[in-house]
Structure formats: C-alpha cells, structure tokens
Design an enzyme around this catalytic site. Sequence first.
Site, PDB file in Angstrom:
ATOM      1  N   THR A   1       0.845  -1.192   0.000  1.00 13.59           N
ATOM      2  CA  THR A   1       0.000   0.000   0.000  1.00 13.59           C
ATOM      3  C   THR A   1       0.878   1.238   0.000  1.00 13.59           C
ATOM      4  O   THR A   1       1.964   1.242   0.576  1.00 13.59           O
ATOM      5  CB  THR A   1      -0.961   0.030   1.220  1.00 13.59           C
ATOM      6  OG1 THR A   1      -1.777   1.204   1.125  1.00 13.59           O
ATOM      7  CG2 THR A   1      -0.242   0.035   2.548  1.00 13.59           C
TER       8      THR A   1
ATOM      9  N   ASN B   1      -0.685   3.948   1.009  1.00 14.11           N
ATOM     10  CA  ASN B   1      -1.552   4.778   1.832  1.00 14.11           C
ATOM     11  C   ASN B   1      -1.199   4.583   3.308  1.00 14.11           C
ATOM     12  O   ASN B   1      -1.472   3.541   3.894  1.00 14.11           O
ATOM     13  CB  ASN B   1      -2.998   4.358   1.540  1.00 14.11           C
ATOM     14  CG  ASN B   1      -4.007   5.195   2.280  1.00 14.11           C
ATOM     15  OD1 ASN B   1      -3.816   5.540   3.437  1.00 14.11           O
ATOM     16  ND2 ASN B   1      -5.090   5.511   1.609  1.00 14.11           N
TER      17      ASN B   1
ATOM     18  N   GLY C   1      -2.430   5.913   5.921  1.00 15.05           N
ATOM     19  CA  GLY C   1      -3.606   5.777   6.800  1.00 15.05           C
ATOM     20  C   GLY C   1      -4.036   4.328   6.909  1.00 15.05           C
ATOM     21  O   GLY C   1      -4.322   3.815   7.999  1.00 15.05           O
TER      22      GLY C   1
ATOM     23  N   GLU D   1      -3.625  -0.827 -11.163  1.00 13.76           N
ATOM     24  CA  GLU D   1      -4.907  -1.091 -10.503  1.00 13.76           C
ATOM     25  C   GLU D   1      -5.980  -1.104 -11.577  1.00 13.76           C
ATOM     26  O   GLU D   1      -6.356  -0.068 -12.102  1.00 13.76           O
ATOM     27  CB  GLU D   1      -5.207  -0.030  -9.438  1.00 13.76           C
ATOM     28  CG  GLU D   1      -6.475  -0.346  -8.686  1.00 13.76           C
ATOM     29  CD  GLU D   1      -6.627   0.415  -7.374  1.00 13.76           C
ATOM     30  OE1 GLU D   1      -5.605   0.699  -6.709  1.00 13.76           O
ATOM     31  OE2 GLU D   1      -7.770   0.713  -7.026  1.00 13.76           O
TER      32      GLU D   1
ATOM     33  N   ASP E   1      -8.371  -3.207  -0.723  1.00 19.70           N
ATOM     34  CA  ASP E   1      -9.007  -2.255  -1.609  1.00 19.70           C
ATOM     35  C   ASP E   1     -10.287  -1.776  -0.952  1.00 19.70           C
ATOM     36  O   ASP E   1     -11.073  -2.579  -0.456  1.00 19.70           O
ATOM     37  CB  ASP E   1      -9.302  -2.910  -2.963  1.00 19.70           C
ATOM     38  CG  ASP E   1      -8.990  -1.923  -4.049  1.00 19.70           C
ATOM     39  OD1 ASP E   1      -7.815  -1.562  -4.173  1.00 19.70           O
ATOM     40  OD2 ASP E   1      -9.934  -1.466  -4.711  1.00 19.70           O
TER      41      ASP E   1
ATOM     42  N   PHE F   1      -7.873  10.075   6.797  1.00 22.47           N
ATOM     43  CA  PHE F   1      -7.437  10.342   5.423  1.00 22.47           C
ATOM     44  C   PHE F   1      -8.651  10.278   4.500  1.00 22.47           C
ATOM     45  O   PHE F   1      -9.770   9.954   4.922  1.00 22.47           O
ATOM     46  CB  PHE F   1      -6.374   9.319   4.977  1.00 22.47           C
ATOM     47  CG  PHE F   1      -6.869   7.897   4.912  1.00 22.47           C
ATOM     48  CD1 PHE F   1      -6.917   7.112   6.051  1.00 22.47           C
ATOM     49  CD2 PHE F   1      -7.299   7.341   3.705  1.00 22.47           C
ATOM     50  CE1 PHE F   1      -7.381   5.797   5.994  1.00 22.47           C
ATOM     51  CE2 PHE F   1      -7.756   6.024   3.646  1.00 22.47           C
ATOM     52  CZ  PHE F   1      -7.795   5.261   4.795  1.00 22.47           C
TER      53      PHE F   1
ATOM     54  N   LYS G   1     -12.354   5.511  15.355  1.00 23.73           N
ATOM     55  CA  LYS G   1     -12.688   5.047  14.002  1.00 23.73           C
ATOM     56  C   LYS G   1     -12.604   3.525  13.929  1.00 23.73           C
ATOM     57  O   LYS G   1     -13.430   2.879  13.289  1.00 23.73           O
ATOM     58  CB  LYS G   1     -11.743   5.697  12.977  1.00 23.73           C
ATOM     59  CG  LYS G   1     -12.042   5.259  11.548  1.00 23.73           C
ATOM     60  CD  LYS G   1     -11.111   5.871  10.523  1.00 23.73           C
ATOM     61  CE  LYS G   1     -11.354   5.257   9.148  1.00 23.73           C
ATOM     62  NZ  LYS G   1     -10.409   5.698   8.127  1.00 23.73           N
TER      63      LYS G   1
ATOM     64  N   HIS H   1     -14.672  -0.231   8.457  1.00 22.03           N
ATOM     65  CA  HIS H   1     -14.802  -1.263   7.425  1.00 22.03           C
ATOM     66  C   HIS H   1     -13.503  -2.059   7.312  1.00 22.03           C
ATOM     67  O   HIS H   1     -13.498  -3.253   7.087  1.00 22.03           O
ATOM     68  CB  HIS H   1     -15.118  -0.599   6.081  1.00 22.03           C
ATOM     69  CG  HIS H   1     -14.235   0.565   5.750  1.00 22.03           C
ATOM     70  ND1 HIS H   1     -14.124   1.666   6.565  1.00 22.03           N
ATOM     71  CD2 HIS H   1     -13.382   0.788   4.722  1.00 22.03           C
ATOM     72  CE1 HIS H   1     -13.264   2.511   6.048  1.00 22.03           C
ATOM     73  NE2 HIS H   1     -12.794   2.008   4.931  1.00 22.03           N
TER      74      HIS H   1
END
Length: 238
Positions: free
Chosen positions: A25, A27, A29, A57, A89, A173, A214, A219
């Site tokens: 990743t 990312n 976050g 991707e 994802d 993020f 969070k 999710h």
Amino acid sequence: MPKRGIILGGNRVAGTMSTVIWFLTGNEGKLAEATHHLAPLDFEVRQLRLPEGTIVEPQLDTLEEVAAAKIEQAKHYLPEGETHIMVEDAGLFVKPLDGFPGVYSSYAFQTIGFQGLLRLLSHLQSEDPVQAASLRSASFQAVVALWDGEKIIFGSGTCPGAISVDPSGDEGFGFDPIFVPLDLDDLGHPLPPGVYGVTSTHGATFGSVPLETKQMFSHRRRALDSLVAEISSQNQDS
Ligand code: ITT
C-alpha cells in the site's frame, strides 16, 4: 479467534512469535489501521512500497476483483524468502449516487476530492438530521486479500453511515472528514439513523475522532477481522 502467532506459519520475526505480513500500500492511513489492528494478534505488518506504476490497478466491477488482480501482480515482488503479502481495496459507496464513487474512489478523491462529492449531494439536505442521514446514506467498504504462499484468502467489511453536509476534522485520510458512521449497538451492529447506540461518534465525522474511535466502526477493521476468521476456519478444516 486464531491461536496467537500460530495461524499463518512460516516467516516469524526472529526472537518473537510474530508472523510477517507485507502490506502492499502507498496509503499511510491504511497502513496505520492494519498495523494497529493486527499487532495484538502477533502479526507484524510491514509496508511494501513499489515504484509508481509497478502495479496496475485495473478498473473492475468489484473490490474483490481489484484486490485479486493486485495480489496476482504483487506476489512477484515479495522480498526474498517471504511468503505473505496483503493488499486491501476500499471505497466509499454513496447510495443516492448509485454507489459512486465505489471502485473509483481513489480516482474520485484525486480529482473532485471530498468537496466535489459534497457538491454532488448539495441538493439532498434536510433540517431533520435523521432524514438528512437517510437522504445522504453511504457506506465504506473494504476487501482485504492475503496471499499465504499458496492461495488468496479474502476478508470483507462494511461501515454504514452518511455523508455530512460540511467537512470537519483533519484526522484520518481520504473521505474521513465527510463521513459520519451509524451508531452501533452493544454487539457492534449498526443501528438505523437517529437511533442512539452504545458506540457513537455523536454525529462527528471520522475526520473528527481519534483512530481508536474510528477503529470501532471501521470497514477495514471488519475486513481484517473477517480475514482472521477465514484463516482460522480454513485451519480448522485442514
Ligand atoms: P493503496 O495504495 O492501498 O491502493 P489507495 O489510497 O489507492 O491505497 P484504495 O484504492 O483502496 O486506496 O481506496 C480508494 C480511496 O477510498 C482512498 O484513496 C480514499 O480516498 C478512500 N477511502 C478508502 N478507505 C477510506 C477510509 O477508511 N477513510 C477515508 N477514505 C477512505
């Protein structure tokens, strides 16, 4: 719940019971959330960063298909001697926009951003907060895929909520500053809009709450939990 440090086999961190999972990743976050969630289960998450453009991707219809396509490419870039690689994802699916941006969330974020999404929903407002939450219903969804050296194991998770009218907070993020999760009951199940639950951000966006808060709704956490449960059940079957 798996036995600590036993489930994935192979690739222990020297001197510990941890299993190394390389997480592809870019990312930070996502990395922070996965590391935070898997560390107590004795999985050591390490970031696998590849040069821009190494992994393509693909634009496919579902998060599962995108995650599987990324794993197929990524497993060839595992560090020497390593076996476990994970991709994740995720996307924001906005009900009044028929699920947009969904699998296109990354592109939508880079182009129109959360301000653009708020503009697309600007006609959907109500003085009544419960009605506003229903009109602006949305969910974050995540699929995590783990290559264990032999096969891909999937986990998935959803976090229902609504898009706020205004952005707030600079935690997290992506679309966090405009997403308000539904309250959860004492079993962690989401409640209908307007119903108060034991776990609540009290109407605050993910951007306005700490990562720990969070995580209670996330999710991504649910997808990781479902992955761990899937690994555990596969181990019991074999
Ligand atoms: P990778 O390098 O892991 O692919 P990415 O940022 O491209 O990271 P995704 O394609 O999975 O991530 O996610 C698409 C976008 O959805 C992401 O860029 C965010 O804008 C948004 N998103 C996903 N999960 C989110 C979350 O927990 N909070 C806020 N926005 C999120």
